[in-house]
Design a protein around this motif. Structure first.
Motif, PDB file in Angstrom:
ATOM      1  N   ILE A  48       0.835  -1.208   0.000  1.00  0.00           N
ATOM      2  CA  ILE A  48       0.000   0.000   0.000  1.00  0.00           C
ATOM      3  C   ILE A  48       0.866   1.252   0.000  1.00  0.00           C
ATOM      4  N   ALA A  49       1.902   1.263   0.839  1.00  0.00           N
ATOM      5  CA  ALA A  49       2.798   2.422   0.902  1.00  0.00           C
ATOM      6  C   ALA A  49       3.500   2.631  -0.441  1.00  0.00           C
ATOM      7  N   SER A  50       3.915   1.548  -1.096  1.00  0.00           N
ATOM      8  CA  SER A  50       4.584   1.651  -2.396  1.00  0.00           C
ATOM      9  C   SER A  50       3.654   2.244  -3.447  1.00  0.00           C
ATOM     10  N   LEU A  51       2.403   1.797  -3.459  1.00  0.00           N
ATOM     11  CA  LEU A  51       1.428   2.316  -4.427  1.00  0.00           C
ATOM     12  C   LEU A  51       1.159   3.801  -4.194  1.00  0.00           C
ATOM     13  N   ILE A  52       1.089   4.204  -2.944  1.00  0.00           N
ATOM     14  CA  ILE A  52       0.855   5.618  -2.624  1.00  0.00           C
ATOM     15  C   ILE A  52       2.012   6.468  -3.132  1.00  0.00           C
ATOM     16  N   LEU A  53       3.237   6.036  -2.869  1.00  0.00           N
ATOM     17  CA  LEU A  53       4.400   6.816  -3.304  1.00  0.00           C
ATOM     18  C   LEU A  53       4.546   6.794  -4.820  1.00  0.00           C
ATOM     19  N   LEU A  54       4.197   5.678  -5.466  1.00  0.00           N
ATOM     20  CA  LEU A  54       4.215   5.634  -6.928  1.00  0.00           C
ATOM     21  C   LEU A  54       3.208   6.619  -7.515  1.00  0.00           C
ATOM     22  N   PHE A  55       2.061   6.740  -6.867  1.00  0.00           N
ATOM     23  CA  PHE A  55       1.060   7.715  -7.320  1.00  0.00           C
ATOM     24  C   PHE A  55       1.631   9.125  -7.283  1.00  0.00           C
ATOM     25  N   PHE A  56       2.343   9.456  -6.201  1.00  0.00           N
ATOM     26  CA  PHE A  56       2.923  10.800  -6.093  1.00  0.00           C
ATOM     27  C   PHE A  56       4.059  10.993  -7.083  1.00  0.00           C
ATOM     28  N   ILE A  57       4.786   9.928  -7.406  1.00  0.00           N
ATOM     29  CA  ILE A  57       5.838  10.034  -8.424  1.00  0.00           C
ATOM     30  C   ILE A  57       5.227  10.333  -9.794  1.00  0.00           C
ATOM     31  N   VAL A  58       4.122   9.663 -10.111  1.00  0.00           N
ATOM     32  CA  VAL A  58       3.490   9.822 -11.424  1.00  0.00           C
ATOM     33  C   VAL A  58       2.675  11.105 -11.522  1.00  0.00           C
ATOM     34  N   ALA A  59       1.874  11.399 -10.500  1.00  0.00           N
ATOM     35  CA  ALA A  59       0.903  12.493 -10.594  1.00  0.00           C
ATOM     36  C   ALA A  59       1.297  13.758  -9.838  1.00  0.00           C
ATOM     37  N   GLY A  60       2.325  13.681  -9.014  1.00  0.00           N
ATOM     38  CA  GLY A  60       2.688  14.836  -8.189  1.00  0.00           C
ATOM     39  C   GLY A  60       2.995  16.083  -9.000  1.00  0.00           C
ATOM     40  N   GLN A  61       3.806  15.920 -10.041  1.00  0.00           N
ATOM     41  CA  GLN A  61       4.181  17.058 -10.877  1.00  0.00           C
ATOM     42  C   GLN A  61       2.952  17.662 -11.567  1.00  0.00           C
ATOM     43  N   ALA A  62       2.057  16.804 -12.059  1.00  0.00           N
ATOM     44  CA  ALA A  62       0.847  17.277 -12.746  1.00  0.00           C
ATOM     45  C   ALA A  62      -0.024  18.083 -11.801  1.00  0.00           C
ATOM     46  N   LEU A  63      -0.120  17.660 -10.551  1.00  0.00           N
ATOM     47  CA  LEU A  63      -0.913  18.390  -9.569  1.00  0.00           C
ATOM     48  C   LEU A  63      -0.344  19.784  -9.336  1.00  0.00           C
ATOM     49  N   ILE A  64       0.987  19.868  -9.258  1.00  0.00           N
ATOM     50  CA  ILE A  64       1.638  21.167  -9.049  1.00  0.00           C
ATOM     51  C   ILE A  64       1.360  22.098 -10.217  1.00  0.00           C
ATOM     52  N   GLU A  65       1.511  21.569 -11.435  1.00  0.00           N
ATOM     53  CA  GLU A  65       1.309  22.398 -12.617  1.00  0.00           C
ATOM     54  C   GLU A  65      -0.162  22.777 -12.782  1.00  0.00           C
ATOM     55  N   ALA A  66      -1.072  21.897 -12.415  1.00  0.00           N
ATOM     56  CA  ALA A  66      -2.497  22.207 -12.514  1.00  0.00           C
ATOM     57  C   ALA A  66      -2.881  23.352 -11.583  1.00  0.00           C
ATOM     58  N   LEU A  67      -2.188  23.430 -10.472  1.00  0.00           N
ATOM     59  CA  LEU A  67      -2.440  24.510  -9.513  1.00  0.00           C
ATOM     60  C   LEU A  67      -1.651  25.766  -9.853  1.00  0.00           C
ATOM     61  N   ASP A  68      -0.853  25.715 -10.937  1.00  0.00           N
ATOM     62  CA  ASP A  68      -0.057  26.850 -11.406  1.00  0.00           C
ATOM     63  C   ASP A  68       0.873  27.377 -10.304  1.00  0.00           C
ATOM     64  N   ILE A  69       1.562  26.450  -9.682  1.00  0.00           N
ATOM     65  CA  ILE A  69       2.504  26.803  -8.623  1.00  0.00           C
ATOM     66  C   ILE A  69       3.910  26.795  -9.202  1.00  0.00           C
ATOM     67  N   HIS A  70       4.670  27.842  -8.934  1.00  0.00           N
ATOM     68  CA  HIS A  70       6.064  27.867  -9.379  1.00  0.00           C
ATOM     69  C   HIS A  70       6.819  26.731  -8.709  1.00  0.00           C
ATOM     70  N   LEU A  71       7.621  26.052  -9.504  1.00  0.00           N
ATOM     71  CA  LEU A  71       8.353  24.905  -8.986  1.00  0.00           C
ATOM     72  C   LEU A  71       9.244  25.295  -7.814  1.00  0.00           C
ATOM     73  N   GLU A  72       9.906  26.453  -7.941  1.00  0.00           N
ATOM     74  CA  GLU A  72      10.791  26.895  -6.846  1.00  0.00           C
ATOM     75  C   GLU A  72      10.000  27.101  -5.555  1.00  0.00           C
ATOM     76  N   ALA A  73       8.760  27.629  -5.699  1.00  0.00           N
ATOM     77  CA  ALA A  73       7.928  27.834  -4.509  1.00  0.00           C
ATOM     78  C   ALA A  73       7.595  26.502  -3.856  1.00  0.00           C
ATOM     79  N   PHE A  74       7.285  25.505  -4.698  1.00  0.00           N
ATOM     80  CA  PHE A  74       6.976  24.185  -4.150  1.00  0.00           C
ATOM     81  C   PHE A  74       8.210  23.576  -3.493  1.00  0.00           C
ATOM     82  N   GLN A  75       9.360  23.759  -4.132  1.00  0.00           N
ATOM     83  CA  GLN A  75      10.593  23.203  -3.573  1.00  0.00           C
ATOM     84  C   GLN A  75      10.917  23.836  -2.224  1.00  0.00           C
ATOM     85  N   ILE A  76      10.744  25.161  -2.145  1.00  0.00           N
ATOM     86  CA  ILE A  76      11.019  25.842  -0.876  1.00  0.00           C
ATOM     87  C   ILE A  76      10.021  25.399   0.193  1.00  0.00           C
TER      88      ILE A  76
END
Length: 206
Positions: A48-76
């Motif tokens: 279950i933990a592996s599937l959750i982290l795989l989901f964030f690996i695949v979809a995490g970036q898309a979620l950030i871009e959909a919210l129009d968040i600057h990558l540097e802001a997310f990194q900070i």
């Protein structure tokens, strides 16, 4: 393959997952169960933990871009959250004590809570894998490597959970707490490094 990058990512993910800190939690919530039942719960929790982290690996970036968040802001922001998470590992209750308190005694879902979340797939681990698979910084091949590294850490976690009884006897709760605090210090260093890199990148682009 960049082995230096893979090693750095392995350490980063290992620190936020903290498999050793999960051992006392696993033992506490599976006490009195048969060895076969304990193995099944360990396998389910890691899966279950592996599937959750795989989901964030695949979809995490898309979620950030959909919210129009600057990558540097997310990194900070991610670095700050990871740093705060690290401080709780260093100064707060150790991981075993904290998660044993959260357990409500229901064995029907303990593979999900507290073992899979938040013990293995913690908020810190979710943020870490998103930051390590940034599309603007890492190629698709490097992101596959990160996914492989994460699965390797999870495989190690499963091995440790299956060996939990003898390991617990060896290091005890005190030993697990010490290991968690050392991991917290390493995680704090990783978080500060991410913040410094993001700030540098932001001022270079602006």
């Amino acid at each position: 393959m960049n082995w230096d990058l893979a090693l750095k990512e392995f350490i980063s993910i290992w620190v936020v997952v903290d498999p050793f800190g999960t051992i006392p939690v696993f033992i506490a919530v599976t006490v009195g169960m048969s060895a076969a039942h304990q193995r099944l719960i360990a396998l389910k929790a890691v899966l279950i933990a592996s599937l959750i982290l795989l989901f964030f690996i695949v979809a995490g970036q898309a979620l950030i871009e959909a919210l129009d968040i600057h990558l540097e802001a997310f990194q900070i922001a991610g670095g700050i959250v990871l740093f705060l998470f690290a401080t709780t590992m260093i100064f707060g209750d150790g991981k075993p004590e904290t998660e044993q308190k959260q357990f409500d005694g229901n064995t029907n879902h303990l593979a999900v809570f507290p073992l899979a979340v938040p013990s293995l797939a913690s908020p810190g681990a979710m943020l870490a894998v998103v930051m390590l698979t940034d599309n603007h910084r890492y190629s698709l091949q490097e992101q596959f490597v990160t996914a492989g590294v994460m699965l390797t850490v999870m495989a190690c976690s499963l091995g440790l959970l299956l060996l939990a009884p003898p390991i617990q006897r060896l290091i005890g709760n005190a030993g697990a707490s010490i290991i968690s605090r050392v991991m917290g210090l390493i995680l704090a260093s990783v978080a500060v490094d991410n913040i410094l890199r993001a700030v540098t990148s932001y001022f270079k682009l602006n």
